[in-house]
Design an enzyme around this catalytic site. Structure first.
Site, mmCIF file in Angstrom:
data_model
loop_
_atom_site.group_PDB
_atom_site.id
_atom_site.type_symbol
_atom_site.label_atom_id
_atom_site.label_comp_id
_atom_site.label_asym_id
_atom_site.label_seq_id
_atom_site.Cartn_x
_atom_site.Cartn_y
_atom_site.Cartn_z
ATOM 1 C CG ASN A 39 -1.873 1.139 1.288
ATOM 2 O OD1 ASN A 39 -1.496 2.286 1.067
ATOM 3 N ND2 ASN A 39 -3.133 0.853 1.570
ATOM 4 C CE LYS A 88 -2.501 0.167 5.756
ATOM 5 N NZ LYS A 88 -2.676 -1.208 6.263
ATOM 6 C CG ASP A 118 20.702 -13.605 -19.220
ATOM 7 O OD1 ASP A 118 19.466 -13.527 -19.120
ATOM 8 O OD2 ASP A 118 21.341 -12.950 -20.066
ATOM 9 C CB THR A 119 19.019 -19.018 -20.935
ATOM 10 O OG1 THR A 119 19.302 -19.710 -19.715
ATOM 11 C CG2 THR A 119 18.958 -20.027 -22.075
ATOM 12 C CG PHE A 131 9.992 -22.221 -20.236
ATOM 13 C CD1 PHE A 131 10.505 -23.345 -19.627
ATOM 14 C CD2 PHE A 131 10.792 -21.084 -20.292
ATOM 15 C CE1 PHE A 131 11.780 -23.364 -19.086
ATOM 16 C CE2 PHE A 131 12.071 -21.081 -19.744
ATOM 17 C CZ PHE A 131 12.567 -22.228 -19.150
ATOM 18 C CG ASP A 157 11.609 -25.724 -23.859
ATOM 19 O OD1 ASP A 157 12.759 -25.298 -24.094
ATOM 20 O OD2 ASP A 157 11.210 -26.004 -22.704
ATOM 21 C CE LYS A 215 14.428 -27.210 -21.471
ATOM 22 N NZ LYS A 215 13.594 -26.044 -21.138
ATOM 23 C CG HIS A 271 20.354 -24.629 -22.353
ATOM 24 N ND1 HIS A 271 19.461 -25.465 -22.990
ATOM 25 C CD2 HIS A 271 19.623 -23.585 -21.906
ATOM 26 C CE1 HIS A 271 18.256 -24.927 -22.950
ATOM 27 N NE2 HIS A 271 18.327 -23.780 -22.290
ATOM 28 N NE ARG A 272 17.370 -22.284 -17.201
ATOM 29 C CZ ARG A 272 16.646 -22.229 -18.294
ATOM 30 N NH1 ARG A 272 15.859 -23.239 -18.636
ATOM 31 N NH2 ARG A 272 16.695 -21.178 -19.068
#
Lengths: 201, 201
Positions: free
Chosen positions: B10, B13, B70-71, B151, B154, B174, B179-180
């Site tokens: 808020n 506040k 970071d990809t 995602f 892919d 996967k 890579h990840r």
């Protein structure tokens, strides 16, 4: 258990990373997990209870000094309502304007417009200890919205001894007499002690 | 300077509380201040640079172990593009679908579809030390979207040695070859050391 915070809101990445790291003895959290305070159910039946729920949630997620506020408007002619329901008086996800209009409507043709605001602040210090202070501001509900500043019910609340609403008085004046200001003044005194103690340990 | 985190989004506040507490020697932050990672400009010209920006931001705000990823997708026929621009290939605030469609369009009638994904992970440990690992997955860009899982890209990325896209392979498969996953496997080894060291100190 140690905690690893992932600097992303991307759900796909979070899912992959959690899956691969799950065998390690570390809690993996995304920043979305940490900050979803909107999802907290403030379902206590007192201001103090709700402030504790919020402070404890954030303290557990982020650590360190945490402060939560819960504030209620208690209207005498409405038997103390809206009280703990002040922020959602006109319904879940209602706007602040909706709340003000519902209040004006509820008090239509009612003479006794006396009311008070109460703020409860819960501070959790860096050692996890809870400190509670409160502040009250008496006043009355106006017959219509007036003024441009403030938020919440400020446009329709006239503090006792004044003829202007909080919104008309402006932040500097409001901060001298409001419920939240009174609670924060007590908190300031308390914080000075708590911070001093902390630096001696 | 100590930090006090306010358990609210808020703005009204937050403004009042910051004003009243400003004379104390404590930094007052709302949870919105802490988590606005969307506002970070990932403007480095390398994956490592961008991952560092994110990890350092969150480490500074929340503390403790922090991990940023970071990809990039590097397509040979596009001279290594989109690279650091992978997440916003089709423009700022574009959807993942927009990105995939732009990629398919960019490679229309192009025979060389080889590409690789690279992930850089930056871990900041509880003492503030940075650790960097990376993982690469070679493959090629499909001619159309296939599969339902995953995602990002892919649905159009086929890892080398396979005939299916990441989306078709599913998360379990996967996570064996991406890579990840490769970067995270290196991170796991590193984390075991870092966590052990930390508990001896």
């Amino acid at each position: 258990m140690k905690r690893l915070v992932l600097a992303t809101h991307n759900k796909g990445k979070v899912k992959e990373i959690k899956t691969i790291l799950k065998e390690l003895n570390i809690e993996v959290l995304s920043i979305s997990d940490i900050i979803s305070i909107e999802d907290i159910e403030e379902n206590a039946d007192t201001l103090e209870g709700n402030a504790k729920i919020k402070a404890e949630y954030i303290h557990q997620k982020i650590g360190g000094y945490t402060l939560a506020d819960d504030t209620g408007l208690f209207v005498n002619a409405l038997n103390g309502e809206p009280g703990v329901h002040t922020a959602r008086y006109a319904g879940e996800n209602c706007s602040e304007k909706d709340n003000r209009l519902k209040m004006l409507k509820s008090l239509e043709n009612i003479e006794d417009r006396t009311a008070y605001f109460k703020t409860v602040l819960v501070l959790i210090d860096d050692k996890g200890k809870e400190h509670i202070v409160e502040g009250i501001c008496e006043g009355s509900i106006a017959f219509k919205e007036t003024g441009e500043g403030g938020f919440g019910y400020d446009k329709i609340f006239i503090p006792k001894g004044y003829t202007k609403t909080f919104a008309q008085l402006g932040l500097d004046e409001k901060n001298k007499l409001s419920h939240r200001a009174k609670a924060l003044d007590k908190l300031k005194i308390l914080l000075v002690d708590v911070l001093n103690e902390s630096s001696y340990n």
